[in-house]
Design an enzyme around this catalytic site. Structure first.
Site, PDB file in Angstrom:
ATOM      1  CE  LYS A  22      22.041  -0.424 -35.132  1.00  0.00           C
ATOM      2  NZ  LYS A  22      21.059  -1.090 -34.255  1.00  0.00           N
ATOM      3  CG  ASN A  23      18.705  -2.290 -37.299  1.00  0.00           C
ATOM      4  OD1 ASN A  23      19.490  -2.333 -36.350  1.00  0.00           O
ATOM      5  ND2 ASN A  23      17.774  -1.353 -37.416  1.00  0.00           N
ATOM      6  CB  CYS A 118      17.571   2.731 -27.802  1.00  0.00           C
ATOM      7  SG  CYS A 118      19.055   2.965 -28.778  1.00  0.00           S
ATOM      8  NE  ARG A 123      12.766  -0.898 -29.028  1.00  0.00           N
ATOM      9  CZ  ARG A 123      13.954  -0.745 -29.608  1.00  0.00           C
ATOM     10  NH1 ARG A 123      14.941  -0.217 -28.957  1.00  0.00           N
ATOM     11  NH2 ARG A 123      14.138  -1.126 -30.838  1.00  0.00           N
ATOM     12  CG  ASP A 308      15.743   3.028 -36.697  1.00  0.00           C
ATOM     13  OD1 ASP A 308      15.140   3.266 -35.635  1.00  0.00           O
ATOM     14  OD2 ASP A 308      16.178   1.901 -36.992  1.00  0.00           O
ATOM     15  NE  ARG A 400      23.522   0.079 -29.132  1.00  0.00           N
ATOM     16  CZ  ARG A 400      22.207   0.122 -28.973  1.00  0.00           C
ATOM     17  NH1 ARG A 400      21.664   1.006 -28.192  1.00  0.00           N
ATOM     18  NH2 ARG A 400      21.436  -0.745 -29.588  1.00  0.00           N
TER      19      ARG A 400
HETATM   20  C1  UD1 Z   1      13.868  -2.873 -35.260  1.00  0.00           C
HETATM   21  C2  UD1 Z   1      15.155  -2.125 -35.444  1.00  0.00           C
HETATM   22  C3  UD1 Z   1      15.042  -0.710 -34.904  1.00  0.00           C
HETATM   23  C4  UD1 Z   1      13.839   0.000 -35.531  1.00  0.00           C
HETATM   24  C5  UD1 Z   1      12.582  -0.833 -35.378  1.00  0.00           C
HETATM   25  C6  UD1 Z   1      11.397  -0.242 -36.103  1.00  0.00           C
HETATM   26  C7  UD1 Z   1      16.758  -3.932 -35.282  1.00  0.00           C
HETATM   27  C8  UD1 Z   1      17.884  -4.541 -34.537  1.00  0.00           C
HETATM   28  N1  UD1 Z   1      16.210  -2.840 -34.746  1.00  0.00           N
HETATM   29  O1  UD1 Z   1      13.650  -2.963 -33.855  1.00  0.00           O
HETATM   30  O2  UD1 Z   1      16.242  -0.007 -35.206  1.00  0.00           O
HETATM   31  O3  UD1 Z   1      13.652   1.247 -34.892  1.00  0.00           O
HETATM   32  O4  UD1 Z   1      12.813  -2.162 -35.907  1.00  0.00           O
HETATM   33  O5  UD1 Z   1      11.668  -0.084 -37.443  1.00  0.00           O
HETATM   34  O6  UD1 Z   1      16.406  -4.380 -36.351  1.00  0.00           O
HETATM   35  N2  UD1 Z   1       6.480  -4.217 -30.164  1.00  0.00           N
HETATM   36  C9  UD1 Z   1       5.559  -4.773 -29.320  1.00  0.00           C
HETATM   37  N3  UD1 Z   1       5.630  -6.125 -29.055  1.00  0.00           N
HETATM   38  C10 UD1 Z   1       6.593  -6.911 -29.617  1.00  0.00           C
HETATM   39  C11 UD1 Z   1       7.534  -6.328 -30.493  1.00  0.00           C
HETATM   40  C12 UD1 Z   1       7.453  -4.970 -30.750  1.00  0.00           C
HETATM   41  O7  UD1 Z   1       4.685  -4.087 -28.793  1.00  0.00           O
HETATM   42  O8  UD1 Z   1       6.598  -8.115 -29.350  1.00  0.00           O
HETATM   43  C13 UD1 Z   1       6.409  -2.751 -30.431  1.00  0.00           C
HETATM   44  C14 UD1 Z   1       7.639  -2.026 -29.904  1.00  0.00           C
HETATM   45  O9  UD1 Z   1       7.471  -1.691 -28.562  1.00  0.00           O
HETATM   46  C15 UD1 Z   1       7.709  -0.826 -30.804  1.00  0.00           C
HETATM   47  C16 UD1 Z   1       7.165  -1.341 -32.138  1.00  0.00           C
HETATM   48  O10 UD1 Z   1       6.452  -2.535 -31.817  1.00  0.00           O
HETATM   49  O11 UD1 Z   1       6.870   0.196 -30.331  1.00  0.00           O
HETATM   50  C17 UD1 Z   1       8.227  -1.619 -33.171  1.00  0.00           C
HETATM   51  O12 UD1 Z   1       9.048  -2.659 -32.751  1.00  0.00           O
HETATM   52  P1  UD1 Z   1       9.774  -3.689 -33.721  1.00  0.00           P
HETATM   53  O13 UD1 Z   1       9.324  -3.536 -35.139  1.00  0.00           O
HETATM   54  O14 UD1 Z   1       9.695  -5.021 -33.094  1.00  0.00           O
HETATM   55  O15 UD1 Z   1      11.258  -3.158 -33.612  1.00  0.00           O
HETATM   56  P2  UD1 Z   1      12.562  -3.942 -33.256  1.00  0.00           P
HETATM   57  O16 UD1 Z   1      12.597  -5.235 -34.036  1.00  0.00           O
HETATM   58  O17 UD1 Z   1      12.776  -3.981 -31.804  1.00  0.00           O
END
Ligand code: UD1
Length: 422
Positions: A22-23, A118, A123, A308, A400
Site C-alpha cells: 500500500k505505502n 489516522c 504529523r 506499523d 484502507r
Molecule cells: C509513512 C507511512 C506510515 C508509516 C510512517 C513511518 C505511507 C503512506 N505511510 O507515513 O504508514 O507509519 O511512514 O514509517 O507511506 N513528521 C514531521 N514533519 C514532517 C513529516 C513527518 O514532524 O514534515 C513526523 C511525523 O509527525 C511522524 C514522523 O515524522 O511523527 C514519521 O513520519 P513520516 O516518516 O513522514 O511518515 P509518513 O510518510 O506520514
C-alpha cells in the site's frame, strides 16, 4: 459500518499470499504527475486508500484505469486540469500530500490541503516544506491549504532532513527528478518503499543514486517518460500475517515474503520463540500452540522495527509468559489499541511513549473498537488467540490497508467473518 467477528479456533495452517505494498503504491501513483506519458503499475493492492489516491489524481486531471480486478493500474497525466488537492479527499488520507512534489515539479504550482489520515499524532509537514523550499519553491499556508509556487522552476540543492521522514523523502525525490542540476538529500528515509519508488522513477528516465542509504543523489532531467513497474511486496501486511501463527499456533507460509524486508521484526519474533524459515515461495512461520517469550521492542526508522507493526506485536506479547516493554518513537499517540486490548483481558500500562505489557495466560473475546489501521488488525490478531468471540467494530480503517483479510485468514483455518451493517 461493518464489523469483523473473530473466534479463536486453534492452530492455523496453510498459505497466505501477500499483496503489493500500500505505502509503496501510494507514492508510485503520484509519480504519474511527473510525465505526460502513461505509467502502468502491476501488483497493486486492492484497497480503499488506493481508490482514494485514484480519486485524487482524477480530480487533478489524470486518468486512472483499474484493470485485472485492481491489480493493474494504468495511469496517465497527459493534461493536468487542476492543481488543487482538495480537503475533502486529502482529509481521508495523509498520503495525499505526495502530489505536492510532483505537481510543483511538473506544473510549477500546487495547492494542497493539510492532511488528515489516522489519528496517531500531530504529523506535521515541516520536513516536506523545508525540502521543497530548498529546491526553490515558495510555500505559504492559507486557510488550511499549502500554496506552493516555483516561479523560476525548481533547482537542485543540498538538503539535510531533520528526521528521515518517509513522505518528505518521497516528495523531495520526486520533485528533484525534474529540477535543474543536482540534489543531494541527506538523512533520507531508507524504507523499501523509497527504494521501490526510485526504481520506478529510474524506469521513467530519472537519474538517481543512493536509494536505500541515508543519502540520495538526484540529477535533474528535462522530462520523464512512461514505464511499467511492479509494486514491491507489502512488508507490513507480511509482518501482520506472520503474527497470526505466532499468536494462534500453527504453521503458515507467507507467499512473496522476504526476510530482508523485515529483518529486525523477524529477529524480534525469533527472540520470542517463533520459528521463521525462508522458502522458495516466501517465508514460513511456525509456532507450537503455547505462550511466546516476552521481548522488548523499540520502533525506529528502517531498518529498525517498523511502527506499523507495533500494535500487532503488542497483541502477540499480551499472551507472552512474562513482561515486555514496547517503546514507540515515531508517533506520539500510537497506543490507542492498548485500552481495547485491556478490554480483552490484557495487562497493559501506558506511560508516554512506553507500554508495559504483562503477559496473561489467555485473552478473552470482547466487543472492541478499531481506532486506526494497524490498531484494527491488532485486535483481530488478539481475537485469534482469545477465548470466545471478539467483535471488532468500525473496521473501515482496516479496508484502507488489508485486502480480503477475512478470506486470507479463513484460508488458513481462522474463524473470521465480516458482519455488514447499514
Ligand atoms: C509513512 C507511512 C506510515 C508509516 C510512517 C513511518 C505511507 C503512506 N505511510 O507515513 O504508514 O507509519 O511512514 O514509517 O507511506 N513528521 C514531521 N514533519 C514532517 C513529516 C513527518 O514532524 O514534515 C513526523 C511525523 O509527525 C511522524 C514522523 O515524522 O511523527 C514519521 O513520519 P513520516 O516518516 O513522514 O511518515 P509518513 O510518510 O506520514
Amino acid at each position: 459500518m461493518d464489523s469483523i467477528r473473530v473466534k479463536g479456533n486453534g492452530a492455523l495452517r496453510g498459505q497466505i499470499p501477500i499483496a503489493g505494498a500500500k505505502n509503496a503504491c501510494l507514492a508510485l501513483m503520484p509519480a504519474t504527475l511527473l510525465s505526460d506519458e502513461p505509467l502502468t503499475l502491476t501488483n497493486a493492492p486492492r484497497l480503499s486508500d488506493i481508490k482514494t489516491m485514484a480519486q485524487l489524481l482524477g480530480s487533478l486531471g489524470a486518468e486512472v484505469a483499474s484493470m485485472q480486478g485492481g491489480q493493474v493500474l494504468a495511469l496517465s497525466s497527459h493534461d493536468l486540469s487542476n492543481l488543487t488537492a482538495d480537503y475533502d479527499i486529502v482529509r481521508k488520507m495523509r498520503a495525499s500530500n505526495l502530489v505536492l512534489g510532483p505537481l510543483l515539479a511538473r506544473a510549477g504550482r500546487a495547492v494542497v490541503s493539510l492532511p488528515g489520515g489516522c489519528a496517531i499524532g500531530a504529523r506535521p509537514m515541516d520536513i516536506h516544506i523545508t525540502g521543497l523550499e530548498a529546491l526553490g519553491a515558495e510555500i505559504e499556508l492559507k486557510e488550511g491549504y499549502l500554496h506552493a509556487v516555483a516561479p523560476r522552476g525548481l533547482k537542485g540543492a543540498v538538503i539535510e532532513q531533520r528526521f528521515a521522514s518517509v513522505g518528505a523523502t518521497e516528495n523531495v525525490v520526486m520533485a528533484a527528478t525534474l529540477a535543474k542540476g543536482t540534489t543531494v538529500l541527506k538523512n533520507a528515509a531508507r524504507e523499501p518503499e523509497i527504494v521501490d519508488l526510485v526504481k520506478c522513477l529510474r524506469a521513467m528516465g530519472a537519474e538517481i543514486e543512493g536509494e536505500g542509504t541515508g543519502t540520495i543523489t538526484i540529477q535533474g532531467v528535462d522530462r520523464l517518460h512512461g514505464a511499467t513497474h511492479a509494486v514491491v511486496t507489502d512488508r507490513i501486511e507480511l509482518g501482520t500475517y506472520m503474527i497470526a501463527p505466532a499468536i494462534a499456533g500453527g504453521e503458515v507460509e507467507l507467499l512473496g515474503g522476504r526476510r530482508a524486508l523485515l529483518a529486525s521484526f523477524c529477529d524480534k519474533l525469533e527472540e520470542a520463540g517463533v520459528e521463521i524459515a525462508e522458502t522458495d515461495k516466501g517465508l514460513r512461520v511456525s509456532h507450537a500452540t503455547g505462550r511466546v517469550a516476552p521481548v522488548n521492542v523499540r520502533t525506529e526508522v528502517f531498518p529498525g522495527f517498523p511502527t506499523d507493526l507495533q500494535a500487532q506485536m503488542m497483541a502477540l506479547l499480551c499472551t507472552a509468559h512474562g513482561t515486555s516493554v514496547l517503546e514507540e518513537t515515531i508517533f506520539e499517540n500510537r497506543f490507542m489499541h492498548a485500552p481495547e486490548l485491556v478490554r480483552m483481558g490484557a495487562g497493559i500500562e501506558v506511560h508516554g511513549g512506553h507500554a508495559t505489557v504483562r503477559g496473561v495466560e489467555k485473552l478473552k473475546g470482547a466487543p472492541v473498537m478499531a481506532t486506526d489501521l494497524r490498531a484494527s488488525v491488532s485486535l483481530i490478531l488478539a481475537g485469534l488467540a482469545a477465548e470466545g468471540e471478539t467483535l471488532v467494530r468500525r473496521v473501515y480503517h482496516l479496508d484502507r490497508g488489508y485486502e480480503r483479510l477475512e478470506e486470507k485468514l479463513a484460508a488458513v483455518g481462522a474463524e473470521v467473518e465480516r458482519v455488514r451493517e447499514e
